[in-house]
Design a protein around this motif. Structure first.
Motif, PDB file in Angstrom:
ATOM      1  N   LEU A 107       0.829  -1.210   0.000  1.00  0.00           N
ATOM      2  CA  LEU A 107       0.000   0.000   0.000  1.00  0.00           C
ATOM      3  C   LEU A 107       0.860   1.255   0.000  1.00  0.00           C
ATOM      4  O   LEU A 107       0.605   2.198  -0.759  1.00  0.00           O
ATOM      5  CB  LEU A 107      -0.930   0.013   1.212  1.00  0.00           C
ATOM      6  N   VAL A 108       1.878   1.277   0.838  1.00  0.00           N
ATOM      7  CA  VAL A 108       2.742   2.454   0.929  1.00  0.00           C
ATOM      8  C   VAL A 108       3.498   2.663  -0.376  1.00  0.00           C
ATOM      9  O   VAL A 108       3.595   3.790  -0.877  1.00  0.00           O
ATOM     10  CB  VAL A 108       3.713   2.320   2.124  1.00  0.00           C
ATOM     11  N   THR A 124       2.973   5.876  -2.801  1.00  0.00           N
ATOM     12  CA  THR A 124       4.150   6.711  -3.058  1.00  0.00           C
ATOM     13  C   THR A 124       4.416   6.840  -4.548  1.00  0.00           C
ATOM     14  O   THR A 124       4.669   7.942  -5.052  1.00  0.00           O
ATOM     15  CB  THR A 124       5.381   6.137  -2.344  1.00  0.00           C
ATOM     16  N   LEU A 125       4.356   5.736  -5.272  1.00  0.00           N
ATOM     17  CA  LEU A 125       4.579   5.783  -6.717  1.00  0.00           C
ATOM     18  C   LEU A 125       3.513   6.636  -7.414  1.00  0.00           C
ATOM     19  O   LEU A 125       3.826   7.389  -8.333  1.00  0.00           O
ATOM     20  CB  LEU A 125       4.605   4.375  -7.298  1.00  0.00           C
ATOM     21  N   ALA A 126       2.274   6.515  -6.991  1.00  0.00           N
ATOM     22  CA  ALA A 126       1.210   7.327  -7.587  1.00  0.00           C
ATOM     23  C   ALA A 126       1.461   8.813  -7.348  1.00  0.00           C
ATOM     24  O   ALA A 126       1.273   9.640  -8.253  1.00  0.00           O
ATOM     25  CB  ALA A 126      -0.143   6.917  -7.016  1.00  0.00           C
ATOM     26  N   ILE A 148       3.322  14.139  -9.339  1.00  0.00           N
ATOM     27  CA  ILE A 148       4.214  15.298  -9.186  1.00  0.00           C
ATOM     28  C   ILE A 148       5.059  15.498 -10.435  1.00  0.00           C
ATOM     29  O   ILE A 148       5.278  16.625 -10.882  1.00  0.00           O
ATOM     30  CB  ILE A 148       5.094  15.129  -7.932  1.00  0.00           C
ATOM     31  N   LEU A 149       5.528  14.423 -11.043  1.00  0.00           N
ATOM     32  CA  LEU A 149       6.361  14.542 -12.237  1.00  0.00           C
ATOM     33  C   LEU A 149       5.541  14.878 -13.487  1.00  0.00           C
ATOM     34  O   LEU A 149       6.015  15.598 -14.372  1.00  0.00           O
ATOM     35  CB  LEU A 149       7.141  13.256 -12.467  1.00  0.00           C
ATOM     36  N   ALA A 150       4.315  14.387 -13.567  1.00  0.00           N
ATOM     37  CA  ALA A 150       3.515  14.578 -14.777  1.00  0.00           C
ATOM     38  C   ALA A 150       2.793  15.919 -14.806  1.00  0.00           C
ATOM     39  O   ALA A 150       2.543  16.457 -15.885  1.00  0.00           O
ATOM     40  CB  ALA A 150       2.504  13.448 -14.907  1.00  0.00           C
TER      41      ALA A 150
END
Length: 131
Positions: free
Chosen positions: A19-20, A24-26, A31-33
């Motif tokens: 879950l973490v 975090t990846l999402a 943030i990058l996109a």
């Protein structure tokens, strides 16, 4: 002979880690996109719409967001919590009843008091145009 089933605590730790990591990846992807999308879309959107259109969008979005929270009374977040499907169905029915009641009260209020609401918002551009 080792126990073939993983212990309950290691399974819990693995689930929490999944879950973490997923969350975090999402967030990192968002943030990058976001800047890339903004840089590519902003020139097109600003050519299509003027500043007043963005103002209308902000007012409309804020009003519908507030009414959306009031309409369901945040019961839609609780639909997944019950242990039985019957309780979840009852909660869904309650949510739909709340939406129906709030909608039934909002439509006449907007129909008869729409001018007063527009004067409170001080934005006459939101008024419907007569053809």
């Amino acid at each position: 002979m080792p126990n073939p089933e993983p212990s309950r605590s290691s399974s819990f730790a693995t689930d929490v880690l999944k879950l973490v990591t997923g969350t975090t990846l999402a967030q990192v992807i968002t943030i990058l996109a976001a800047p890339v999308i903004t840089i590519l879309a902003a020139p097109v959107i600003t050519r299509l719409y003027g500043p007043e259109a963005f103002g209308f969008l902000a007012i409309f979005t804020s009003i519908t967001s507030i009414l959306g929270v009031i309409a369901c009374m945040r019961y839609e977040l609780a639909i997944m919590l019950p242990k039985t499907d019957e309780e979840a169905a009852n909660l869904l029915g309650l949510c739909l009843l709340c939406v129906t009641v709030v909608t039934g009260l909002t439509i006449p209020a907007l129909y008869f008091g729409g001018d007063a609401l527009l004067s409170l918002l001080r934005h006459p551009g939101l008024a419907p145009t007569s053809s």
